[in-house]
Motif scaffolding. Structure first.
Motif, PDB file in Angstrom:
ATOM      1  N   LEU A   1       0.886  -1.219  -0.015  1.00 29.32           N
ATOM      2  CA  LEU A   1       0.115  -0.009   0.066  1.00 29.32           C
ATOM      3  C   LEU A   1       0.889   1.168  -0.091  1.00 29.32           C
ATOM      4  O   LEU A   1       0.704   2.150  -0.916  1.00 29.32           O
ATOM      5  N   ALA A   2       2.029   1.200   0.762  1.00 28.70           N
ATOM      6  CA  ALA A   2       2.771   2.208   0.743  1.00 28.70           C
ATOM      7  C   ALA A   2       3.288   2.601  -0.525  1.00 28.70           C
ATOM      8  O   ALA A   2       3.490   3.807  -1.004  1.00 28.70           O
ATOM      9  N   ARG A   3       3.828   1.418  -1.052  1.00 26.70           N
ATOM     10  CA  ARG A   3       4.643   1.613  -2.424  1.00 26.70           C
ATOM     11  C   ARG A   3       3.424   2.318  -3.380  1.00 26.70           C
ATOM     12  O   ARG A   3       3.930   2.977  -4.526  1.00 26.70           O
ATOM     13  N   ALA A   4       2.172   2.028  -3.371  1.00 22.18           N
ATOM     14  CA  ALA A   4       1.252   2.507  -4.351  1.00 22.18           C
ATOM     15  C   ALA A   4       0.998   4.089  -3.971  1.00 22.18           C
ATOM     16  O   ALA A   4       1.208   4.750  -4.898  1.00 22.18           O
ATOM     17  N   ILE A   5       1.021   4.425  -2.587  1.00 24.04           N
ATOM     18  CA  ILE A   5       0.548   5.564  -2.343  1.00 24.04           C
ATOM     19  C   ILE A   5       1.510   6.625  -2.595  1.00 24.04           C
ATOM     20  O   ILE A   5       1.208   7.852  -2.514  1.00 24.04           O
ATOM     21  N   VAL A   6       2.757   6.296  -2.373  1.00 21.56           N
ATOM     22  CA  VAL A   6       3.948   7.262  -2.566  1.00 21.56           C
ATOM     23  C   VAL A   6       3.921   7.961  -3.950  1.00 21.56           C
ATOM     24  O   VAL A   6       4.567   8.934  -4.166  1.00 21.56           O
ATOM     25  N   ASN A   7       3.344   7.042  -4.850  1.00 20.13           N
ATOM     26  CA  ASN A   7       3.085   7.681  -6.377  1.00 20.13           C
ATOM     27  C   ASN A   7       2.024   9.038  -6.282  1.00 20.13           C
ATOM     28  O   ASN A   7       1.967   9.428  -7.285  1.00 20.13           O
ATOM     29  N   GLU A   8       1.555   9.074  -5.133  1.00 22.09           N
ATOM     30  CA  GLU A   8       0.165  10.048  -5.174  1.00 22.09           C
ATOM     31  C   GLU A   8      -0.568   9.780  -6.226  1.00 22.09           C
ATOM     32  O   GLU A   8      -1.006  10.607  -7.213  1.00 22.09           O
ATOM     33  N   PRO A   9      -1.338   8.628  -6.426  1.00 23.64           N
ATOM     34  CA  PRO A   9      -2.194   8.417  -7.589  1.00 23.64           C
ATOM     35  C   PRO A   9      -3.558   8.930  -7.281  1.00 23.64           C
ATOM     36  O   PRO A   9      -3.947   9.293  -6.257  1.00 23.64           O
ATOM     37  N   SER A  10      -4.299   9.528  -8.443  1.00 27.96           N
ATOM     38  CA  SER A  10      -5.375   9.904  -8.310  1.00 27.96           C
ATOM     39  C   SER A  10      -6.494   8.792  -8.342  1.00 27.96           C
ATOM     40  O   SER A  10      -7.681   9.061  -7.977  1.00 27.96           O
ATOM     41  N   LEU A  11      -5.936   7.470  -8.877  1.00 29.60           N
ATOM     42  CA  LEU A  11      -7.088   6.245  -8.692  1.00 29.60           C
ATOM     43  C   LEU A  11      -6.104   5.271  -8.229  1.00 29.60           C
ATOM     44  O   LEU A  11      -5.198   4.875  -8.634  1.00 29.60           O
ATOM     45  N   LEU A  12      -6.664   4.665  -7.267  1.00 29.26           N
ATOM     46  CA  LEU A  12      -6.229   3.521  -6.330  1.00 29.26           C
ATOM     47  C   LEU A  12      -7.019   2.324  -6.872  1.00 29.26           C
ATOM     48  O   LEU A  12      -8.326   2.185  -6.629  1.00 29.26           O
ATOM     49  N   VAL A  13      -6.371   1.288  -7.384  1.00 24.96           N
ATOM     50  CA  VAL A  13      -7.068   0.024  -7.984  1.00 24.96           C
ATOM     51  C   VAL A  13      -6.653  -0.880  -6.822  1.00 24.96           C
ATOM     52  O   VAL A  13      -5.733  -1.359  -6.957  1.00 24.96           O
ATOM     53  N   LEU A  14      -7.694  -1.705  -6.152  1.00 25.03           N
ATOM     54  CA  LEU A  14      -7.316  -2.654  -5.114  1.00 25.03           C
ATOM     55  C   LEU A  14      -8.015  -3.856  -5.688  1.00 25.03           C
ATOM     56  O   LEU A  14      -9.209  -4.162  -5.935  1.00 25.03           O
ATOM     57  N   ASP A  15      -7.220  -4.854  -6.019  1.00 20.21           N
ATOM     58  CA  ASP A  15      -7.715  -6.245  -6.481  1.00 20.21           C
ATOM     59  C   ASP A  15      -7.520  -7.342  -5.357  1.00 20.21           C
ATOM     60  O   ASP A  15      -6.502  -8.046  -5.199  1.00 20.21           O
ATOM     61  N   GLU A  16      -8.707  -7.142  -4.676  1.00 21.97           N
ATOM     62  CA  GLU A  16      -8.737  -8.165  -3.503  1.00 21.97           C
ATOM     63  C   GLU A  16      -7.370  -7.908  -2.370  1.00 21.97           C
ATOM     64  O   GLU A  16      -6.946  -9.044  -2.283  1.00 21.97           O
ATOM     65  N   PRO A  17      -7.199  -6.755  -2.114  1.00 24.53           N
ATOM     66  CA  PRO A  17      -5.650  -6.648  -1.578  1.00 24.53           C
ATOM     67  C   PRO A  17      -5.851  -7.193   0.040  1.00 24.53           C
ATOM     68  O   PRO A  17      -4.674  -7.432   0.264  1.00 24.53           O
ATOM     69  N   LEU A  18      -6.857  -7.610   0.542  1.00 27.52           N
ATOM     70  CA  LEU A  18      -6.765  -8.261   1.874  1.00 27.52           C
ATOM     71  C   LEU A  18      -7.296  -9.576   1.712  1.00 27.52           C
ATOM     72  O   LEU A  18      -7.513 -10.388   2.862  1.00 27.52           O
ATOM     73  N   GLY A  19      -7.418 -10.032   0.571  1.00 26.70           N
ATOM     74  CA  GLY A  19      -7.837 -11.571   0.379  1.00 26.70           C
ATOM     75  C   GLY A  19      -7.140 -12.585   1.039  1.00 26.70           C
ATOM     76  O   GLY A  19      -7.719 -13.755   1.527  1.00 26.70           O
ATOM     77  N   LYS A  20      -5.649 -12.431   1.262  1.00 27.77           N
ATOM     78  CA  LYS A  20      -4.908 -13.535   1.773  1.00 27.77           C
ATOM     79  C   LYS A  20      -4.548 -13.353   3.336  1.00 27.77           C
ATOM     80  O   LYS A  20      -3.850 -14.138   3.661  1.00 27.77           O
ATOM     81  N   LEU A  21      -5.291 -12.253   3.744  1.00 30.81           N
ATOM     82  CA  LEU A  21      -4.812 -11.917   5.112  1.00 30.81           C
ATOM     83  C   LEU A  21      -5.418 -12.653   6.183  1.00 30.81           C
ATOM     84  O   LEU A  21      -6.765 -13.138   6.069  1.00 30.81           O
ATOM     85  N   ASP A  22      -4.816 -13.102   7.413  1.00 33.27           N
ATOM     86  CA  ASP A  22      -5.983 -13.621   8.491  1.00 33.27           C
ATOM     87  C   ASP A  22      -7.012 -12.564   8.727  1.00 33.27           C
ATOM     88  O   ASP A  22      -6.877 -11.592   8.546  1.00 33.27           O
ATOM     89  N   SER A  23      -8.017 -13.191   9.501  1.00 33.41           N
ATOM     90  CA  SER A  23      -9.365 -12.379   9.572  1.00 33.41           C
ATOM     91  C   SER A  23      -9.012 -11.219  10.482  1.00 33.41           C
ATOM     92  O   SER A  23      -9.477 -10.148  10.372  1.00 33.41           O
ATOM     93  N   LEU A  24      -8.264 -11.242  11.430  1.00 35.31           N
ATOM     94  CA  LEU A  24      -7.979 -10.120  12.241  1.00 35.31           C
ATOM     95  C   LEU A  24      -7.094  -9.324  11.738  1.00 35.31           C
ATOM     96  O   LEU A  24      -7.515  -7.625  11.793  1.00 35.31           O
ATOM     97  N   THR A  25      -6.039  -9.498  11.081  1.00 35.23           N
ATOM     98  CA  THR A  25      -5.300  -8.344  10.222  1.00 35.23           C
ATOM     99  C   THR A  25      -6.133  -7.495   9.270  1.00 35.23           C
ATOM    100  O   THR A  25      -5.987  -6.353   9.125  1.00 35.23           O
TER     101      THR A  25
END
Lengths: 357, 273
Positions: free
Chosen positions: B167-191
């Protein structure tokens, strides 16, 4: 039983009395153990045993007469015996005093190997000089190798240096060309189309089979030797670099491209670093290949080098000289592999669990 | 099945104006169809998809696995051109990848040979502006709370930390559109729960437009202002509704439960609710 009844009459209950001496003894035991492991580390036992065997090797060399067969006479036998006994003596001193000075720690683990080496030297000495089970001129006792090193060190040092130079030239040239070929094949469809069949066709040929061609086309015989080593190195490097570049996770490219990466950035900053572990496998294989053609490459056209020395010594059946050169060659190859492992560990420090050489 | 883009009355405006620096992109997807040319013949994955995303809006694309949502994201990112139709960003046609539209994938896909810091610096380095803007890397890292991990390599990070670096690598570019492709899909439920809240606050602090692909109904409803429901492949838009709840949202809110029932109904899974 009777003591228990005796003490039970006293003020102290028997259970507590029995526990007390144990409680006193335990700290004493602890301090004794602590002293042995830190303050007074005792004797380095495996080192001491190795030392005794080395002294025995000296005695065997010195006091068992050499078998006399034909004209064979082994010089330096007495000196070798004295020398090994002296080494044994020094080792013994180190094993006994060293632990007190804290000087043993770096070599402590190699004790069993020192024992094995001493035993092997004893067997070697007995089988060659003493009982001639392994006969001259095909086999030589250790003192004969020492003699070669003392008499011929200038030529051996020169050969060592020249082999190293030849290997370096051939290896770096081959690795560079192989690397660029591999990256080209992995990255560019056009390069892949034209170069892949060539690599598949020419690559698997043993480089030594191309010896006549190499000599015909090369401007000098040294260049031919470099060419052979470069060929032996280049093929595995090219193939593994290619497979490394071709198998880079596609998502890495997508990530870099969405962030505005140019084609060059994708090659230099994504494809190549991602392929580096594979490239190093190729470099190790290439180095092995370079060693294996060194002797053939030096058979023609060069006047100095370890491979040349081997051929030269065999030419007049001086197998002792051959063994001496072989040992140096083994040290050279092993040293270079160690060096390459060092470079790999440095470059690929980001990998977890890399194998140690 | 009728594909209907439901006309909605916007009850609360997308918070774009008061954000620091970045202005979100306006994304206009019009009549997009897409197919893959396989050996067995063409495989249609998107069927006449039209979607208008306002600047600074947070839109979730919800649909069954493998329906073609991720393909739509690849088209929006410019990684592939659509077979038919047009996609415009602020009125300009999208033809290739651009750093103003950054994708975060399901896998963090960090470069294992780079340290965390160098991974975050990737976009700036690729565009040759890193030497001038090094401080932005530090800012992005502190935004995701990983400043002290700048020197570590990705294999030393947990899954959640790795995704935060992505996420940091994405927002450092100051995008005007952030495209998230199931970014949390593989994380455990608490995280996952923790990262959902982080995503919302990151979006609120910056102001970019967000397109989030997910197959998790709760996630879509908790994060997005608007949820677009897709059908099975080839994906069509089945429904498009607002999540009319203010931020910060509460997971137990009865309105969220209602909307979940509605969304699951659209996906044909409301029997258990």
């Amino acid at each position: 039983m009777s003591s228990a009844t005796l003490t039970s009459t006293g003020v102290v209950p028997p259970g507590a009395e029995a526990a007390a001496p144990a409680a006193v003894a335990a700290p004493a035991e602890e301090t004794r153990r602590a002293r042995t492991s830190a303050g007074n580390p005792g004797v380095w036992w495996s080192g001491a045993i190795a030392a005794l065997i080395w002294i025995a090797v000296g005695a065997v060399t010195r006091f068992i007469p050499n078998a006399s067969i034909g004209f064979t006479e082994w010089n330096l036998t007495a000196e070798f015996g004295t020398g090994t006994a002296l080494v044994g003596g020094l080792l013994l001193a180190l094993a006994v005093i060293g632990p007190r000075l804290g000087a043993v720690a770096p070599v402590r683990g190699s004790g069993p190997w020192l024992i094995a080496l001493a035993a092997l030297t004893a067997v070697w000495q007995l089988l060659t000089a003493k009982y001639a089970v392994l006969p001259a001129p095909f086999f030589a006792p250790p003192q004969a190798l020492v003699e070669v090193y003392l008499d011929d060190y200038a030529r051996l040092a020169d050969s060592f240096w020249n082999s190293l130079k030849l290997l370096a030239h051939g290896f770096f040239l081959g690795a560079a060309i192989g690397f660029l070929t591999g990256v080209g094949m992995g990255w560019s469809r056009v390069v892949g189309y034209w170069v892949h069949p060539l690599v598949r066709f020419i690559g698997p040929i043993p480089p030594t089979a191309l010896l006549p061609l190499a000599f015909f086309f090369s401007p000098s015989s040294y260049a031919a030797a470099v060419f052979l080593i470069a060929l032996a190195t280049g093929f595995p490097v090219a193939v593994l670099t290619w497979s490394g570049v071709a198998s880079v996770n596609r998502n890495y490219y997508d990530v870099a491209r969405t962030m505005g990466a140019s084609e060059w950035f994708l090659v230099l900053r994504v494809a190549i670093p991602a392929a580096l572990p594979q490239v190093f496998v190729g470099l190790f294989m290439g180095l092995g290949g370079a060693f294996s053609v060194l002797v053939v490459a030096e058979m023609m056209g060069v006047k100095s080098g370890l491979g040349w020395y081997l051929t030269w010594a065999q030419g007049w059946a001086s197998y002792t000289n051959m063994y001496a050169a072989l040992i140096i060659m083994a040290l050279l190859c092993s040293g270079l592999i160690t060096l390459l492992f060092g470079v790999r560990d440095r470059v690929l420090s980001w990998q977890k669990g890399t194998l140690k050489w | 099945m009728v594909s209907a883009v439901i006309e909605r009355k916007r009850e609360h405006e997308a918070p774009a104006a008061d954000k620091a620096g970045v202005v979100g992109s306006h994304i206009d997807i019009r009549g997009v169809s897409h197919r893959f040319d396989l050996k067995e013949g063409p495989l249609p994955v998107l069927d006449d998809v039209s979607l208008d995303v306002k600047p600074g809006e947070f839109v979730a694309l919800l649909g069954p696995s493998g329906c073609g949502k991720s393909t739509l994201l690849r088209l929006v990112a410019g990684l592939e051109p659509p077979s038919d139709g047009s996609i415009r960003q602020d009125g300009r046609s999208i033809t290739r990848p651009d750093p103003s539209r950054i994708v975060v994938f399901q896998d963090p896909t960090l470069f294992p040979w780079r340290t965390v810091w160098d991974n975050v610096a990737l976009g700036l380095q690729a565009r040759g502006v890193l030497s001038r803007e090094r401080s932005r890397v530090d800012e992005a890292l502190s935004l995701v709370g990983l400043s002290e991990f700048a020197k570590t390599h990705p294999h030393q990070l947990s899954g959640g930390m790795a995704q935060r670096v992505a996420l940091a690598r994405a927002i450092v570019n100051e995008p005007s559109l952030l495209v998230l492709d199931e970014p949390l899909g593989k994380l455990d439920s608490l995280t996952r729960l923790a990262m959902q809240s982080e995503l919302v606050s990151m979006w609120q602090r910056t102001g970019f437009t967000v397109l989030l692909v997910t197959h998790d109904v709760e996630e879509a409803l908790f994060l997005a202002q608007r949820v677009v429901v897709f059908s099975e492949r080839p994906a069509k838009i089945k429904a498009d509704f607002e999540v009319d709840l203010p931020y910060p949202r509460h997971r137990g809110s009865p309105r969220l439960a209602e909307l979940r029932h509605h969304a699951l109904g659209l996906l044909g899974l409301d029997a258990t609710w």
